[in-house]
Design a protein around this motif. Structure first.
Motif, mmCIF file in Angstrom:
data_model
loop_
_atom_site.group_PDB
_atom_site.id
_atom_site.type_symbol
_atom_site.label_atom_id
_atom_site.label_comp_id
_atom_site.label_asym_id
_atom_site.label_seq_id
_atom_site.Cartn_x
_atom_site.Cartn_y
_atom_site.Cartn_z
ATOM 1 N N ASP A 1 10.457 5.367 0.211
ATOM 2 C CA ASP A 1 9.758 6.483 0.845
ATOM 3 C C ASP A 1 8.295 6.577 0.420
ATOM 4 N N ASN A 2 7.867 5.732 -0.501
ATOM 5 C CA ASN A 2 6.486 5.712 -0.946
ATOM 6 C C ASN A 2 5.692 4.566 -0.303
ATOM 7 N N VAL A 3 6.368 3.686 0.433
ATOM 8 C CA VAL A 3 5.705 2.520 1.029
ATOM 9 C C VAL A 3 4.989 2.932 2.318
ATOM 10 N N PHE A 4 3.708 2.579 2.408
ATOM 11 C CA PHE A 4 2.913 2.846 3.592
ATOM 12 C C PHE A 4 2.729 1.582 4.436
ATOM 13 N N ALA A 5 2.427 0.451 3.759
ATOM 14 C CA ALA A 5 2.206 -0.811 4.470
ATOM 15 C C ALA A 5 2.555 -1.981 3.546
ATOM 16 N N HIS B 1 0.875 -1.174 0.000
ATOM 17 C CA HIS B 1 0.000 0.000 0.000
ATOM 18 C C HIS B 1 0.910 1.220 0.000
ATOM 19 N N THR B 2 0.725 2.093 -0.961
ATOM 20 C CA THR B 2 1.588 3.259 -1.089
ATOM 21 C C THR B 2 0.939 4.488 -0.476
ATOM 22 N N LYS B 3 1.742 5.531 -0.278
ATOM 23 C CA LYS B 3 1.241 6.785 0.269
ATOM 24 C C LYS B 3 0.270 7.480 -0.680
ATOM 25 N N ARG B 4 0.308 7.105 -1.960
ATOM 26 C CA ARG B 4 -0.605 7.686 -2.951
ATOM 27 C C ARG B 4 -1.875 6.858 -3.088
ATOM 28 N N SER B 5 -2.137 5.990 -2.125
ATOM 29 C CA SER B 5 -3.336 5.144 -2.070
ATOM 30 C C SER B 5 -3.393 4.146 -3.216
ATOM 31 N N GLN B 6 -2.248 3.734 -3.722
ATOM 32 C CA GLN B 6 -2.201 2.676 -4.717
ATOM 33 C C GLN B 6 -1.925 1.358 -4.013
#
Length: 96
Positions: A87-91, A45-50
């Motif tokens: 730096d784009n990885v959320f989960a 899950h990325t910070k850009r909701s992808q």
């Protein structure tokens, strides 16, 4: 004395020793161990909701990820290999 106010009476004492010398702050970040996820199907899950799913083929200390046989769910796009910057990885989750 620092010119900034943060509600602490002696803010400068937080960053100085008893001689008044400024101290260097060291921040250590714990990098998650992704070795158990190698060669496994995961979902990012990325910070850009992808949401990107694929087989984890590699990673580094910056959490940059290499996925093979990947699929970007938000755009319905299949690709053989994709690299996701750390730096784009959320989960990260494992797909069973």
């Amino acid at each position: 004395m620092l010119p900034y106010s943060c509600g602490h009476e002696n803010y400068s004492s937080l960053f100085t020793n008893n001689k008044g010398d400024f101290l260097e702050m060291v921040v250590k970040i714990q990098i998650p161990d992704l070795k158990p996820f190698m060669e496994e199907k995961i979902e990012i899950h990325t910070k850009r909701s992808q949401i990107v799913s694929g087989v984890l083929r590699g990673f580094d200390q910056f959490l940059n990820l290499v996925l093979e046989k990947s699929f970007i769910q938000t755009t319905d796009y299949n690709t053989n290999i994709i690299i996701i910057r750390g730096d784009n990885v959320f989960a990260i989750t494992k797909i069973t």
